[in-house]
Design an enzyme around this catalytic site. Sequence first.
Site, PDB file in Angstrom:
ATOM      1  CE  LYS A   1     -33.990  18.161  -2.573  1.00 39.33           C
ATOM      2  NZ  LYS A   1     -32.600  17.790  -3.132  1.00 39.33           N
ATOM      3  NE  ARG A   2     -41.964  20.677  -8.756  1.00 39.88           N
ATOM      4  CZ  ARG A   2     -43.973  19.721  -9.429  1.00 39.88           C
ATOM      5  NH1 ARG A   2     -44.322  20.040  -9.077  1.00 39.88           N
ATOM      6  NH2 ARG A   2     -44.148  18.767  -9.510  1.00 39.88           N
TER       7      ARG A   2
END
Length: 466
Positions: free
Chosen positions: A241-242
């Site tokens: 997700k980062r």
Amino acid sequence: MTIRVRFAPSPTGMLHIGGARTALFNYLFARHHGGQFLLRIEDTDRERSTPEATQVILDALDWLDLKSDEPPVYQSTRYARHREVVEQMLAAGTAYRCYCSREELAELRAEAERSKKPFRYDGRWRDRDPAEAPPGVDPVIRLRAPREGETVIHDLVQGEVRVRNAELDDMILLRSDGTPTYLHAVVVDDHDMAISHVIRGDDHLTNTFRQAQIYDAMGWARPNFAHIPLIHGADGAKLSKRHGAVSVLQFRDEGYLPEALCNYLLRLGWGHGDAEILPRDQQVALFDLDGVGRAASRMDYAKLVHVNAVFLRAAEDERLAADIVARLARDHGFTVGTEAAGRIAMLMPGLKERARTLAELAESALFIVREAPLPMTEKAAALLTEAARDDLAALLLDFDNTDFSKAALHEAMKAYAEREEKKLGAIAQPLRAALTGSTVSPPIDAVMEALGPIEVRKRIFAVLGE
Ligand code: GLU
């Protein structure tokens, strides 16, 4: 051979784009070879596998237009069959009951750790008489795996991969509570679903050796295997997700078109010459496993945006307009009536030229649904000088003498500019500022035609302060 492939996600609450690409490759492979694409929901993790989590996957696949040719198979409904196969293996002597206690296993594990070797069950119940079983212990059932030789996989992407059987221990097929292990369930299901090709992420490659041993123990023909490299982030690390969106439905919400996401994901790890933009029918015609590369691919969000813009321009105006109406309500709190929806549809050809995502498209359509007085960008406000306002007031009178068609409005602007000895832009830009609150919009004559005389008047009056 009848080609039958499957996508087998575990419902964990989202469909990762890596999973979506696996589904796409399976789908295209099936279509290319005139076979079937199936879906199996691997819902054996009771905690995480909720109906909602499954629905998320079904919605995502639906959105990507990767529909299964048969109703989905739910792995959790097949426990009886998984057990039945284990019974057959016990009867044939290819599996055995293991009564090892937790303590014994912990001891084996500790020993492996001490000697810095990977933990391997030593097969102590492999040939032991079950009559020696300690009372009250529910056994696990293990595969009597071959100890000599090698297990070799001819992977259609990775090539030949092999492991010495001495390195693999006797895996558990059935736990002591009677539930099948994941490795076993997958083999039984793939066999029963008559899967010809298992196409999945290469994180499953090591499982394949063990699964191959189960096929061999049952005397079942192994399917073909194709392990596709994973998708990494731009920095080479596992995609998370980062790095940005990773869930398919998040891409949908952020305004990507499903066909753009599919095209992008296809090209990520599969190539056919320089072809970048391929409609689905061409993807089907060209896709095969020999075009799949062996190296991990890197997710490039900027490239995806570019591909999306290309598909956006090619998309049908009505479809985009419907999406934008929904987005204006969901993301911007505007309930769009039929009149405004008609205006959005009318202006779509101009709007979609300037947007790269549906989210940008919705933003660019905000001026249509806003009520006068419009919020102004700084640049737009600066254009509305005293002189510009005089022009607007005069122009309104000229517009009243037209039928408010695009062509007539254009002529009226041109005539006014000539009369006043001004450049057309010097007339059009303040007009744009007044009608849209911005310095960028579709052609201003098209905007006026779509808004209609009443709304145009309202917006100009609002600027004139009347
Ligand atoms: N359920 C597995 C997963 O979600 C896939 C198993 C397979 O394709 O064999 O990663």
